[in-house]
Design a protein around this motif. Structure first.
Motif, short mmCIF file in Angstrom:
data_model
loop_
_atom_site.label_atom_id
_atom_site.label_comp_id
_atom_site.label_asym_id
_atom_site.label_seq_id
_atom_site.Cartn_x
_atom_site.Cartn_y
_atom_site.Cartn_z
N PRO A 1 23.03 -44.95 -62.50
CA PRO A 1 21.63 -45.19 -62.13
C PRO A 1 21.04 -44.12 -61.21
O PRO A 1 19.87 -43.77 -61.33
CB PRO A 1 21.65 -46.55 -61.45
N GLN A 2 21.84 -43.58 -60.31
CA GLN A 2 21.35 -42.55 -59.38
C GLN A 2 21.56 -41.13 -59.92
O GLN A 2 21.31 -40.15 -59.23
CB GLN A 2 22.06 -42.66 -58.02
N LYS A 3 22.06 -41.04 -61.15
CA LYS A 3 22.34 -39.75 -61.79
C LYS A 3 23.24 -38.88 -60.92
O LYS A 3 23.02 -37.68 -60.75
CB LYS A 3 21.04 -39.02 -62.14
N ILE A 4 24.30 -39.51 -60.40
CA ILE A 4 25.30 -38.81 -59.59
C ILE A 4 26.39 -38.22 -60.49
O ILE A 4 26.80 -37.08 -60.32
CB ILE A 4 25.94 -39.78 -58.57
N ALA A 5 26.83 -39.03 -61.43
CA ALA A 5 27.93 -38.64 -62.32
C ALA A 5 27.87 -39.52 -63.55
O ALA A 5 27.09 -40.47 -63.63
CB ALA A 5 29.26 -38.79 -61.60
N LEU A 6 28.77 -39.21 -64.49
CA LEU A 6 28.88 -40.01 -65.70
C LEU A 6 30.34 -39.99 -66.14
O LEU A 6 30.97 -38.93 -66.16
CB LEU A 6 27.98 -39.45 -66.80
N ALA A 7 30.86 -41.18 -66.46
CA ALA A 7 32.23 -41.31 -66.95
C ALA A 7 32.21 -41.39 -68.47
O ALA A 7 31.37 -42.09 -69.05
CB ALA A 7 32.88 -42.56 -66.37
N PHE A 8 33.12 -40.67 -69.10
CA PHE A 8 33.24 -40.63 -70.55
C PHE A 8 34.64 -41.10 -70.94
O PHE A 8 35.62 -40.58 -70.42
CB PHE A 8 33.04 -39.22 -71.09
N PRO A 9 34.75 -42.04 -71.88
CA PRO A 9 36.08 -42.43 -72.36
C PRO A 9 36.54 -41.49 -73.47
O PRO A 9 35.77 -41.12 -74.35
CB PRO A 9 35.85 -43.85 -72.90
N GLU A 10 37.80 -41.07 -73.40
CA GLU A 10 38.42 -40.29 -74.48
C GLU A 10 37.55 -39.12 -74.92
O GLU A 10 37.26 -38.95 -76.10
CB GLU A 10 38.71 -41.20 -75.67
N LEU A 11 37.15 -38.28 -73.99
CA LEU A 11 36.30 -37.13 -74.28
C LEU A 11 37.14 -35.85 -74.34
O LEU A 11 37.89 -35.55 -73.40
CB LEU A 11 35.23 -36.97 -73.19
N ARG A 12 36.99 -35.10 -75.41
CA ARG A 12 37.71 -33.83 -75.53
C ARG A 12 37.13 -32.82 -74.55
O ARG A 12 35.93 -32.58 -74.52
CB ARG A 12 37.62 -33.28 -76.95
N CYS A 13 38.00 -32.24 -73.72
CA CYS A 13 37.63 -31.21 -72.75
C CYS A 13 38.48 -29.98 -73.05
O CYS A 13 39.72 -30.06 -73.03
CB CYS A 13 37.89 -31.70 -71.32
N THR A 14 37.82 -28.87 -73.33
CA THR A 14 38.53 -27.65 -73.71
C THR A 14 38.26 -26.57 -72.66
O THR A 14 37.11 -26.18 -72.45
CB THR A 14 38.06 -27.18 -75.11
N PHE A 15 39.33 -26.16 -71.98
CA PHE A 15 39.21 -25.14 -70.93
C PHE A 15 40.59 -24.62 -70.60
O PHE A 15 41.60 -25.29 -70.82
CB PHE A 15 38.55 -25.73 -69.66
N GLY A 16 40.64 -23.42 -70.09
CA GLY A 16 41.91 -22.83 -69.65
C GLY A 16 42.96 -22.74 -70.74
O GLY A 16 44.15 -22.84 -70.46
N GLY A 17 42.54 -22.57 -72.00
CA GLY A 17 43.50 -22.44 -73.09
C GLY A 17 44.05 -23.75 -73.61
O GLY A 17 44.91 -23.75 -74.50
N HIS A 18 43.62 -24.88 -73.06
CA HIS A 18 44.06 -26.19 -73.52
C HIS A 18 42.85 -26.98 -74.03
O HIS A 18 41.72 -26.71 -73.63
CB HIS A 18 44.68 -27.00 -72.38
N SER A 19 43.11 -27.95 -74.86
CA SER A 19 42.09 -28.90 -75.30
C SER A 19 42.70 -30.28 -75.15
O SER A 19 43.59 -30.67 -75.92
CB SER A 19 41.67 -28.63 -76.75
N ILE A 20 42.25 -31.01 -74.13
CA ILE A 20 42.85 -32.30 -73.78
C ILE A 20 41.80 -33.40 -73.90
O ILE A 20 40.61 -33.15 -73.93
CB ILE A 20 43.47 -32.27 -72.37
N VAL A 21 42.30 -34.64 -73.94
CA VAL A 21 41.43 -35.80 -74.08
C VAL A 21 41.85 -36.82 -73.01
O VAL A 21 42.66 -37.71 -73.28
CB VAL A 21 41.53 -36.41 -75.51
#
Length: 187
Positions: free
Chosen positions: A58-78
């Motif tokens: 509601p305050q636009k501080i953050a957002l949580a995502f379930p099972e979201l693919r994140c690709t960085f640093g040569g890895h792609s994790i969920v």
């Protein structure tokens, strides 16, 4: 018959493959499929995702995502739950949440499933911390414990019901005890 070794896939080749269910991750040149979530895992993931978003969305501080693919640093994790500071959420040209997240979460939460390698999951948390994630949690539903991974510090094991789980500064208004976390498993 002699089998010739297959050429390992690059991260770019992996990302072109169709998604699997459950998700597969690309770690150190290997494709590793996550185990199918079971009851305790699914319940904790849903409750955490909802609880965090109720406090920070509601305050636009953050957002949580379930099972979201994140690709960085040569890895792609969920990660089971990936929390992003509002201003770090990737958006597309229309201002909508992007489909592809090529960055680390600000907070990564993993929930150990039966028969899942704790070492592999810990490796994903450490990879996130290496790339500026503020905090990692490894929740073990069977042991009713949480390993908390702050950056550049020794992990802390929390098991006592009254212990308050540390959270990143961006969600400092979130307060949750070990007892409250595992109470979500009760019907």
């Amino acid at each position: 018959m002699v089998q010739l070794p297959t050429k390992p896939l690059t991260l770019e080749e992996f990302l072109k493959l169709p998604e699997t269910k459950p998700a597969s991750e690309y770690i150190n040149g290997q494709i590793i499929q996550k185990p199918m979530p079971q009851g305790k895992h699914s319940r904790l993931r849903c409750q955490l995702f909802s609880y965090i978003n109720a406090l920070v969305k509601p305050q636009k501080i953050a957002l949580a995502f379930p099972e979201l693919r994140c690709t960085f640093g040569g890895h792609s994790i969920v990660p089971d739950v990936a929390v992003f500071a509002w201003e770090r959420i990737p958006v597309d040209a229309n201002g909508d949440v992007a489909n592809v997240f090529e960055t680390h979460p600000d907070w990564t939460i993993e929930i150990l499933s039966p028969d899942q390698s704790q070492t592999k999951v810990t490796g994903n948390i450490l990879h996130c911390l290496k790339y500026s994630t503020s905090l990692g949690w490894l929740i073990d539903p069977d042991e009713k414990s949480v390993l908390v991974y702050p950056p550049k510090q020794q992990p802390e094991l929390l098991q006592a019901e009254e212990e308050i789980l540390p959270v990143p500064n961006l969600v400092s208004n979130l307060q949750l005890t070990v007892e409250q976390l595992f109470a979500w498993l009760k019907l």
